[in-house]
Design a protein around this motif. Structure first.
Motif, PDB file in Angstrom:
ATOM      1  N   TYR A 217      -6.338  -6.471  -5.457  1.00  0.00           N
ATOM      2  CA  TYR A 217      -5.733  -6.706  -4.141  1.00  0.00           C
ATOM      3  C   TYR A 217      -4.287  -6.231  -4.120  1.00  0.00           C
ATOM      4  O   TYR A 217      -3.553  -6.413  -5.090  1.00  0.00           O
ATOM      5  CB  TYR A 217      -5.738  -8.199  -3.795  1.00  0.00           C
ATOM      6  CG  TYR A 217      -7.082  -8.711  -3.354  1.00  0.00           C
ATOM      7  CD1 TYR A 217      -7.453  -8.650  -2.011  1.00  0.00           C
ATOM      8  CD2 TYR A 217      -7.973  -9.252  -4.275  1.00  0.00           C
ATOM      9  CE1 TYR A 217      -8.698  -9.127  -1.599  1.00  0.00           C
ATOM     10  CE2 TYR A 217      -9.211  -9.717  -3.868  1.00  0.00           C
ATOM     11  CZ  TYR A 217      -9.565  -9.653  -2.535  1.00  0.00           C
ATOM     12  OH  TYR A 217     -10.794 -10.123  -2.122  1.00  0.00           O
TER      13      TYR A 217
ATOM     14  N   GLU B 127      -3.051  -8.974   0.842  1.00  0.00           N
ATOM     15  CA  GLU B 127      -4.346  -9.501   1.291  1.00  0.00           C
ATOM     16  C   GLU B 127      -5.426  -8.428   1.358  1.00  0.00           C
ATOM     17  O   GLU B 127      -6.577  -8.730   1.658  1.00  0.00           O
ATOM     18  CB  GLU B 127      -4.187 -10.154   2.674  1.00  0.00           C
ATOM     19  CG  GLU B 127      -3.223 -11.333   2.696  1.00  0.00           C
ATOM     20  CD  GLU B 127      -3.731 -12.501   1.868  1.00  0.00           C
ATOM     21  OE1 GLU B 127      -4.927 -12.833   1.963  1.00  0.00           O
ATOM     22  OE2 GLU B 127      -2.915 -13.080   1.119  1.00  0.00           O
ATOM     23  N   SER B 128      -5.077  -7.180   1.092  1.00  0.00           N
ATOM     24  CA  SER B 128      -6.022  -6.061   1.224  1.00  0.00           C
ATOM     25  C   SER B 128      -6.728  -5.758  -0.089  1.00  0.00           C
ATOM     26  O   SER B 128      -6.082  -5.555  -1.116  1.00  0.00           O
ATOM     27  CB  SER B 128      -5.293  -4.796   1.689  1.00  0.00           C
ATOM     28  OG  SER B 128      -4.693  -4.993   2.934  1.00  0.00           O
ATOM     29  N   LYS B 129      -8.047  -5.694  -0.036  1.00  0.00           N
ATOM     30  CA  LYS B 129      -8.850  -5.301  -1.191  1.00  0.00           C
ATOM     31  C   LYS B 129      -8.717  -3.789  -1.342  1.00  0.00           C
ATOM     32  O   LYS B 129      -9.059  -3.034  -0.438  1.00  0.00           O
ATOM     33  CB  LYS B 129     -10.310  -5.678  -0.940  1.00  0.00           C
ATOM     34  CG  LYS B 129     -11.220  -5.522  -2.121  1.00  0.00           C
ATOM     35  CD  LYS B 129     -12.663  -5.863  -1.764  1.00  0.00           C
ATOM     36  CE  LYS B 129     -12.806  -7.280  -1.294  1.00  0.00           C
ATOM     37  NZ  LYS B 129     -14.197  -7.619  -0.925  1.00  0.00           N
TER      38      LYS B 129
END
Length: 162
Positions: free
Chosen positions: A61, A64-66
């Motif tokens: 990550y 909050e972004s994968k």
């Protein structure tokens, strides 16, 4: 950033103030890996699958972004992939190397394998080096054989130094 030692009970590890890894569900992780690992090589792993139930599949990550995934545990790392349009792969690999080193028993080999041909330079820049087997194969002129049989995806790379 000081890394926490590895434990089967810890599911999240901070790599930096910006990046972290989080234990993944093997089924979902396997689907992403089969798409993003490198579609040119997927046929090679057809029987194995990427969703093995090992507890070493992690999401990468950025906030909050994968942005990717990796299989990592003490002394081993493999199946590293990134989800487009993510571009900071070198920074993440350096952070993963630091985590791997902090988790690992340095009296034993620390290996990363299933390195794709388009990742070899990235790993080399991050301080990974081919192990003796790989160097011997290259020195005997097997480079073309390795390329033709797609063995480059199972290159064993050993970490040298800290």
């Amino acid at each position: 950033m000081k890394n926490t030692g590895w434990s089967a009970d810890i599911h999240d590890y901070a790599l930096s103030s910006e990046y972290a890894i989080q234990l993944a569900d093997p089924e979902e992780w396997g689907k992403y890996c089969s798409v993003y690992y490198n579609m040119r090589y997927i046929g090679f792993f057809r029987e194995e699958g990427f969703n093995a139930s090992l507890r070493n599949a992690y999401w990468i990550y950025k906030g909050e972004s994968k942005v990717g995934g990796v299989r990592i545990a003490p002394n081993v790392m493999y199946h590293l992939f990134y989800i487009p349009p993510f571009q900071d792969s070198f920074e993440v690999l350096k952070l993963l190397k630091q985590l791997l080193m902090s988790w690992s028993d340095r009296t034993k080999p620390i290996k990363t394998y299933e390195i794709l041909s388009d990742q070899v330079d990235l790993y080399a820049r991050a301080g990974f080096w081919p192990d003796e087997f790989r160097l011997l194969a290259i020195s005997r002129g097997l480079r073309n054989l390795v390329k033709k049989t797609k063995l480059q995806i199972v290159i064993l790379i050993a970490l040298k130094g800290a």
